[in-house]
Design an enzyme around this catalytic site. Structure first.
Site, mmCIF file in Angstrom:
data_model
loop_
_atom_site.group_PDB
_atom_site.id
_atom_site.type_symbol
_atom_site.label_atom_id
_atom_site.label_comp_id
_atom_site.label_asym_id
_atom_site.label_seq_id
_atom_site.Cartn_x
_atom_site.Cartn_y
_atom_site.Cartn_z
ATOM 1 N N ARG A 120 0.814 -1.234 0.000
ATOM 2 C CA ARG A 120 0.000 0.000 0.000
ATOM 3 C C ARG A 120 0.842 1.276 0.000
ATOM 4 N NH1 ARG A 120 -2.843 -3.260 3.307
ATOM 5 N NH2 ARG A 120 -4.768 -4.023 2.349
ATOM 6 N N LYS A 142 2.607 11.640 -10.956
ATOM 7 C CA LYS A 142 1.791 10.727 -11.765
ATOM 8 C C LYS A 142 2.621 9.473 -12.009
ATOM 9 C CE LYS A 142 -1.109 13.536 -14.787
ATOM 10 N NZ LYS A 142 -1.478 13.618 -16.207
ATOM 11 N N GLU A 184 9.068 19.534 -24.300
ATOM 12 C CA GLU A 184 8.296 19.785 -23.067
ATOM 13 C C GLU A 184 8.797 21.067 -22.379
ATOM 14 O OE1 GLU A 184 5.605 18.089 -22.242
ATOM 15 O OE2 GLU A 184 5.828 16.043 -22.994
ATOM 16 N N LYS A 226 6.366 23.546 -13.431
ATOM 17 C CA LYS A 226 5.563 22.367 -13.102
ATOM 18 C C LYS A 226 5.142 22.414 -11.630
ATOM 19 C CE LYS A 226 4.517 17.694 -14.007
ATOM 20 N NZ LYS A 226 4.724 16.486 -14.755
ATOM 21 N N GLU A 236 -5.040 16.996 -10.978
ATOM 22 C CA GLU A 236 -5.550 17.330 -12.300
ATOM 23 C C GLU A 236 -7.056 17.472 -12.350
ATOM 24 O OE1 GLU A 236 -3.427 15.402 -15.485
ATOM 25 O OE2 GLU A 236 -4.948 15.977 -16.952
ATOM 26 N N ARG A 240 -4.132 21.857 -13.891
ATOM 27 C CA ARG A 240 -3.053 20.987 -14.378
ATOM 28 C C ARG A 240 -3.246 20.624 -15.845
ATOM 29 N NH1 ARG A 240 -0.005 16.282 -10.781
ATOM 30 N NH2 ARG A 240 1.381 15.579 -12.423
ATOM 31 N N ASN A 244 -1.222 20.060 -20.771
ATOM 32 C CA ASN A 244 -1.533 19.288 -21.982
ATOM 33 C C ASN A 244 -1.508 20.138 -23.247
ATOM 34 O OD1 ASN A 244 -1.830 16.785 -20.766
ATOM 35 N ND2 ASN A 244 -3.885 17.323 -20.064
ATOM 36 N N HIS A 247 -0.866 18.488 -26.480
ATOM 37 C CA HIS A 247 -1.044 17.059 -26.256
ATOM 38 C C HIS A 247 -2.333 16.508 -26.858
ATOM 39 C CE1 HIS A 247 2.390 17.609 -23.735
ATOM 40 N NE2 HIS A 247 2.360 16.380 -23.249
ATOM 41 N N HIS A 251 -1.275 13.439 -28.749
ATOM 42 C CA HIS A 251 -1.714 12.090 -28.369
ATOM 43 C C HIS A 251 -2.419 11.394 -29.528
ATOM 44 C CE1 HIS A 251 -1.720 12.987 -23.771
ATOM 45 N NE2 HIS A 251 -0.580 12.451 -24.168
ATOM 46 N N HIS A 264 7.263 10.713 -27.989
ATOM 47 C CA HIS A 264 6.222 11.564 -27.405
ATOM 48 C C HIS A 264 6.497 13.060 -27.669
ATOM 49 C CE1 HIS A 264 3.292 13.047 -24.544
ATOM 50 N NE2 HIS A 264 4.247 13.698 -23.910
HETATM 51 N N1 LIG Z 1 4.391 10.731 -15.084
HETATM 52 C C1 LIG Z 1 4.282 11.783 -15.848
HETATM 53 O O1 LIG Z 1 3.829 12.845 -15.433
HETATM 54 C C2 LIG Z 1 4.746 11.675 -17.269
HETATM 55 C C3 LIG Z 1 4.883 12.828 -18.045
HETATM 56 C C4 LIG Z 1 5.398 12.711 -19.332
HETATM 57 C C5 LIG Z 1 5.740 11.456 -19.822
HETATM 58 N N2 LIG Z 1 5.577 10.339 -19.038
HETATM 59 C C6 LIG Z 1 5.951 9.022 -19.518
HETATM 60 O O2 LIG Z 1 7.362 9.009 -19.704
HETATM 61 C C7 LIG Z 1 7.691 8.018 -20.661
HETATM 62 C C8 LIG Z 1 8.713 8.582 -21.623
HETATM 63 O O3 LIG Z 1 9.866 8.913 -20.896
HETATM 64 P P1 LIG Z 1 11.263 9.160 -21.623
HETATM 65 O O4 LIG Z 1 11.071 10.087 -22.734
HETATM 66 O O5 LIG Z 1 12.232 9.493 -20.557
HETATM 67 O O6 LIG Z 1 11.566 7.758 -22.310
HETATM 68 P P2 LIG Z 1 12.318 6.431 -21.827
HETATM 69 O O7 LIG Z 1 12.196 6.228 -20.376
HETATM 70 O O8 LIG Z 1 11.858 5.346 -22.725
HETATM 71 O O9 LIG Z 1 13.837 6.771 -22.179
HETATM 72 C C9 LIG Z 1 14.227 6.978 -23.504
HETATM 73 C C10 LIG Z 1 15.433 6.115 -23.901
HETATM 74 O O10 LIG Z 1 16.612 6.686 -23.349
HETATM 75 C C11 LIG Z 1 17.340 5.701 -22.609
HETATM 76 N N3 LIG Z 1 18.049 6.433 -21.568
HETATM 77 C C12 LIG Z 1 17.572 6.948 -20.416
HETATM 78 N N4 LIG Z 1 18.499 7.706 -19.828
HETATM 79 C C13 LIG Z 1 19.602 7.665 -20.599
HETATM 80 C C14 LIG Z 1 20.888 8.268 -20.524
HETATM 81 N N5 LIG Z 1 21.196 9.134 -19.550
HETATM 82 N N6 LIG Z 1 21.784 7.988 -21.504
HETATM 83 C C15 LIG Z 1 21.458 7.160 -22.538
HETATM 84 N N7 LIG Z 1 20.252 6.590 -22.679
HETATM 85 C C16 LIG Z 1 19.344 6.847 -21.718
HETATM 86 C C17 LIG Z 1 16.288 4.757 -22.142
HETATM 87 O O11 LIG Z 1 16.844 3.494 -21.818
HETATM 88 C C18 LIG Z 1 15.380 4.700 -23.371
HETATM 89 O O12 LIG Z 1 15.908 3.840 -24.332
HETATM 90 C C19 LIG Z 1 6.388 7.612 -21.328
HETATM 91 O O13 LIG Z 1 6.014 6.344 -20.849
HETATM 92 C C20 LIG Z 1 5.396 8.661 -20.862
HETATM 93 O O14 LIG Z 1 4.086 8.171 -20.747
HETATM 94 C C21 LIG Z 1 5.096 10.448 -17.781
HETATM 95 ZN ZN LIG Z 2 4.066 15.305 -22.574
#
Ligand SMILES: NC(=O)c1ccc[n+]([C@@H]2O[C@H](COP(=O)([O-])OP(=O)(O)OC[C@H]3O[C@@H](n4cnc5c(N)ncnc54)[C@H](O)[C@@H]3O)[C@@H](O)[C@H]2O)c1
Ligand SMILES: [Zn+2]
Length: 363
Positions: A120, A142, A184, A226, A236, A240, A244, A247, A251, A264
């Site tokens: 939990r 999130k 972003e 943020k 949200e 918040r 978007n 987005h 999306h 993304h």
């Molecule tokens: N929680 C939230 O508020 C929120 C907001 C925006 C996006 N997201 C989520 O985030 C995800 C995307 O995140 P992302 O863009 O970081 O992608 P990711 O986590 O897939 O990372 C991108 C790539 O970079 C590699 N990588 C990471 N750090 C590295 C480094 N320092 N050097 C070399 N390679 C590295 C990873 O292994 C991966 O292959 C999606 O699932 C999306 O839904 C969440």
């Molecule tokens: Zn985004």
């Protein structure tokens, strides 16, 4: 080093920006954490930074272990979460144990979801290593995983106890991923802060070449914006939603291409140009601002045009989970960057016209 504090009563936590992974153990100690630590990372990031983080936490006297998930969005699933629960049990984690999420948004969202639900809820620390996760996903609480039928469908709001950002990890990040994160950061300027937008225009090339001070400033300013949004609307229910910006169409483009063609941030870049042009069509924004928004995205190395059938994008707009009462909600720019307005009355012809104009091959 810069600090931003997310003030949410008893869930208040600091974001440290410009710190070194080699010192994370000391920070955990200073913040009076005790108990076992489980580092969750992925196969790619483990090779680059796994030992560094493990050694630092171990040197600080913690009983620490590390586990890796496969790399990729397709592993952001309940199955992966389940395999992580298994590890948590094998390592005999307790209520006061700590999960450290080391990696990009995929690792952060998944590990955060496991932390939110195991027993939990046990505390977790975000150690984001992509630009996108440093300016966006690691902050705000999130967490979640994807369902085969819908992205981010299973999740929770669960704040970390600390966010620990080492900018130098960006040196190993592929350029395309870096640019996606920039999208972003630019978004924050457009929704909240005209000055941040202008500073980004001025410093863009320095940031792209990883000028440490300017990059640190960009991450810090993004986290501050943020923070402002999250503190006013943690779950949200209103404000918040301005995060978007870009987005709605972004999306739709991602789902129309099964999340395979665009990162993304790339889809959001196209979405932001569309949102700016829709703002113009509704007489909210002048041509100069539309051009400046488009230009900074192009200079960032981001796409601003798509190669899809417009009807396909429109069809996917309607399935977006942010649709309320069957209406498509758009975050638009009102007058200039820094001023936003949310509209659910954008005529379909306007959306179509703008999407047609952003098709590759059109001027
Ligand atoms: N929680 C939230 O508020 C929120 C907001 C925006 C996006 N997201 C989520 O985030 C995800 C995307 O995140 P992302 O863009 O970081 O992608 P990711 O986590 O897939 O990372 C991108 C790539 O970079 C590699 N990588 C990471 N750090 C590295 C480094 N320092 N050097 C070399 N390679 C590295 C990873 O292994 C991966 O292959 C999606 O699932 C999306 O839904 C969440
Ligand atoms: Zn985004």
């Amino acid at each position: 080093m810069k600090t931003v504090e997310i003030k949410l009563g008893e869930r208040t936590y600091p974001i440290y920006i410009g710190v070194s992974l080699t010192r994370i153990g000391d920070y955990l100690r200073e913040r009076k954490f005790f108990g076992k630590v489980l580092i969750i990372t992925n196969t790619t990031v483990a090779k680059l930074y796994g030992d560094m983080v493990f050694d630092s936490i171990s040197r600080a006297g913690f009983e620490v272990s590390i586990t890796k998930i496969p790399d990729g969005e397709k592993y952001k699933t309940l199955e992966t979460a389940n395999s992580l629960y298994q590890v948590c049990m094998e390592k005999k984690l307790e209520r006061n144990s700590l999960i450290v999420a080391l990696g990009g948004g995929v690792v952060g969202d998944t590990a955060g979801f496991v932390a939110a639900t195991f027993m939990r809820g046990i505390p977790f620390v975000q150690v984001p290593t992509t630009l996108l996760s440093q300016v966006d996903s690691s902050v705000g609480g999130k967490v979640g995983v994807n369902h085969p039928k819908s992205k981010n469908m299973i999740g929770s709001f669960y704040q970390p106890v600390m966010v620990y950002i080492d900018i130098s990890t960006l040196k190993t990040l592929p350029e395309r991923e870096f640019n996606a994160g920039l999208a972003e950061a630019i978004k924050y300027g457009i929704i909240r802060d005209k000055r941040h937008f202008s500073v980004l225009e001025r410093d863009l090339m320095k940031i792209k070449s990883l000028h440490l001070e300017r990059t640190e400033y960009t991450v810090w300013r993004s986290c501050q914006i943020k923070k402002w949004v999250v503190e006013l609307d943690e779950k949200e229910s209103g404000l918040r939603a301005i995060l978007n910006f870009g987005h709605t169409i972004g999306h739709a483009i991602e789902s129309a291409t099964n999340y395979k063609t665009y990162l993304h941030g790339e889809a959001i870049s196209i979405g932001m140009v569309c949102a700016a042009k829709i703002s113009k069509e509704l007489n909210l924004l002048n041509d100069m601002w539309v051009r400046r928004i488009e230009k900074i995205l192009v200079r960032s190395g981001l796409p601003v045009k798509h190669n899809l059938k417009v009807d396909k994008i429109i069809k996917n707009l309607i399935f977006d989970k942010k649709v309320l009462d069957g209406k498509v909600r758009f975050v638009l720019t009102n007058g200039r960057p820094g001023r936003t307005v949310i509209r659910d009355d954008v005529p379909e012809e306007v959306i179509k016209k703008v999407l047609e104009g952003q098709k590759e091959g059109t001027e």
